[in-house]
Design a protein around this motif. Structure first.
Motif, PDB file in Angstrom:
ATOM      1  N   GLN A 123       0.829  -1.208   0.000  1.00 18.90           N
ATOM      2  CA  GLN A 123       0.000   0.000   0.000  1.00 18.90           C
ATOM      3  C   GLN A 123       0.862   1.257   0.000  1.00 18.90           C
ATOM      4  O   GLN A 123       0.500   2.282  -0.585  1.00 18.90           O
ATOM      5  CB  GLN A 123      -0.929  -0.020   1.221  1.00 18.90           C
ATOM      6  CG  GLN A 123      -1.857   1.175   1.345  1.00 18.90           C
ATOM      7  CD  GLN A 123      -1.218   2.381   2.011  1.00 18.90           C
ATOM      8  OE1 GLN A 123      -0.340   2.215   2.866  1.00 18.90           O
ATOM      9  NE2 GLN A 123      -1.641   3.572   1.627  1.00 18.90           N
ATOM     10  N   LYS A 125       3.807   1.707  -1.372  1.00 13.99           N
ATOM     11  CA  LYS A 125       4.601   1.921  -2.582  1.00 13.99           C
ATOM     12  C   LYS A 125       3.918   1.218  -3.743  1.00 13.99           C
ATOM     13  O   LYS A 125       3.835  -0.010  -3.783  1.00 13.99           O
ATOM     14  CB  LYS A 125       6.024   1.391  -2.380  1.00 13.99           C
ATOM     15  CG  LYS A 125       6.989   1.762  -3.493  1.00 13.99           C
ATOM     16  CD  LYS A 125       8.410   1.343  -3.121  1.00 13.99           C
ATOM     17  CE  LYS A 125       9.400   1.737  -4.205  1.00 13.99           C
ATOM     18  NZ  LYS A 125      10.794   1.362  -3.855  1.00 13.99           N
ATOM     19  N   LYS A 126       3.449   1.986  -4.697  1.00 17.36           N
ATOM     20  CA  LYS A 126       2.651   1.427  -5.787  1.00 17.36           C
ATOM     21  C   LYS A 126       3.492   0.978  -6.975  1.00 17.36           C
ATOM     22  O   LYS A 126       3.107   0.070  -7.702  1.00 17.36           O
ATOM     23  CB  LYS A 126       1.621   2.465  -6.261  1.00 17.36           C
ATOM     24  CG  LYS A 126       0.579   2.828  -5.219  1.00 17.36           C
ATOM     25  CD  LYS A 126      -0.280   1.639  -4.844  1.00 17.36           C
ATOM     26  CE  LYS A 126      -1.404   2.030  -3.904  1.00 17.36           C
ATOM     27  NZ  LYS A 126      -2.235   0.871  -3.509  1.00 17.36           N
ATOM     28  N   LEU A 153       4.112  -3.152 -11.021  1.00 19.08           N
ATOM     29  CA  LEU A 153       2.958  -2.500 -10.400  1.00 19.08           C
ATOM     30  C   LEU A 153       2.096  -3.571  -9.730  1.00 19.08           C
ATOM     31  O   LEU A 153       1.241  -4.184 -10.381  1.00 19.08           O
ATOM     32  CB  LEU A 153       2.124  -1.731 -11.440  1.00 19.08           C
ATOM     33  CG  LEU A 153       2.805  -0.547 -12.105  1.00 19.08           C
ATOM     34  CD1 LEU A 153       3.450  -0.969 -13.423  1.00 19.08           C
ATOM     35  CD2 LEU A 153       1.801   0.568 -12.353  1.00 19.08           C
ATOM     36  N   GLU A 155      -0.867  -5.116  -7.413  1.00 23.22           N
ATOM     37  CA  GLU A 155      -2.196  -4.732  -6.930  1.00 23.22           C
ATOM     38  C   GLU A 155      -2.822  -5.940  -6.248  1.00 23.22           C
ATOM     39  O   GLU A 155      -2.671  -7.080  -6.696  1.00 23.22           O
ATOM     40  CB  GLU A 155      -3.076  -4.223  -8.062  1.00 23.22           C
ATOM     41  CG  GLU A 155      -3.317  -5.221  -9.181  1.00 23.22           C
ATOM     42  CD  GLU A 155      -4.145  -4.644 -10.316  1.00 23.22           C
ATOM     43  OE1 GLU A 155      -4.997  -5.380 -10.845  1.00 23.22           O
ATOM     44  OE2 GLU A 155      -3.924  -3.473 -10.671  1.00 23.22           O
TER      45      GLU A 155
END
Length: 227
Positions: A123, A125-126, A153, A155
């Motif tokens: 959360q 560091k995207k 990336l 998620e």
């Protein structure tokens, strides 16, 4: 590139967890490891238990990026070479907070805390690249392609109860606290090229079409045409 990407995330996660974990439930760097969670039930040496385990459980091609250019310009010969477009992959990584053999309530509580740290880490560091992770051992690598192309990336990927049942059933083990992340995008491209030949057929066809028109325009008109 798959192994490098997962190892890179492991290093970043390890550094975060070691700084933010509870003093009463310490993890060492080597306790956050890459491994097959399916081997957990047969782990007689306890090498996978009471750890944070990262497992690759699926991958898929990013279909929206399939149609890339299939040629490059060779800067040495100044010619054109054919090169198959890269494959972009999404990795599905399972992060499991495994339990010891005789797990008690405190062990389960520690596993949940570790799982919370994993979610908190992603959360905070995207986007993960080597360039924005200067403390990573990968930052000292001389592989410029890796530094330029490694762009991840992650998620959080939420499973339904039915999918969870199928997942742990296929892994053949008991469910432990876990989170799955879909990690975009891993670029894979071989460097095998073939020299593109000169396009001669189009030139030939053009000459066949243009030559009659040139001849017609330069032909002198005869007497009948004048009349």
């Amino acid at each position: 590139m798959i192994a490098e990407a997962v190892a890179f995330l492991r290093e970043e996660l390890s550094r975060y967890v070691l700084v933010n974990q509870r003093p009463e439930s310490p993890l060492r760097r080597e306790d956050i490891l890459l491994g097959n969670v399916a081997a957990l039930e047969t782990d007689t040496q306890n090498s996978l238990k009471n750890k944070v385990l990262i497992s690759l459980v699926n991958l898929e091609e990013e279909s929206t990026l399939k149609n890339g250019k299939s040629y490059i310009k060779n800067p040495l010969t100044n010619g054109i070479e054919y090169l198959q477009p890269p494959v972009y992959l999404n990795l599905y990584l399972l992060f499991s907070a495994t339990l010891p053999d005789s797990a008690a309530n405190d062990d389960y509580d520690r596993a949940l805390h570790r799982l919370g740290l994993i979610i908190q880490f992603f959360q905070s560091k995207k986007l993960f690249t080597i360039k924005n992770s200067p403390q990573s051992p990968f930052a000292a690598s001389e592989d410029e392609v890796l530094k330029d192309e490694l762009r991840l990336l992650p998620e959080l990927y939420t499973l339904t109860f039915e999918q969870i049942n199928h997942l742990w059933g296929s892994l053949g083990g008991k469910q432990v606290p876990f989170a799955m992340y879909k990690v975009r995008l891993i670029k894979i491209q071989g460097r095998i090229t073939t020299e593109a030949p000169l396009i001669e057929e189009i030139q030939k066809k053009s000459e066949e079409l243009v030559a009659p028109k040139i001849a017609q325009s330069t032909r002198k008109p005869n007497a009948d045409e004048d009349n």
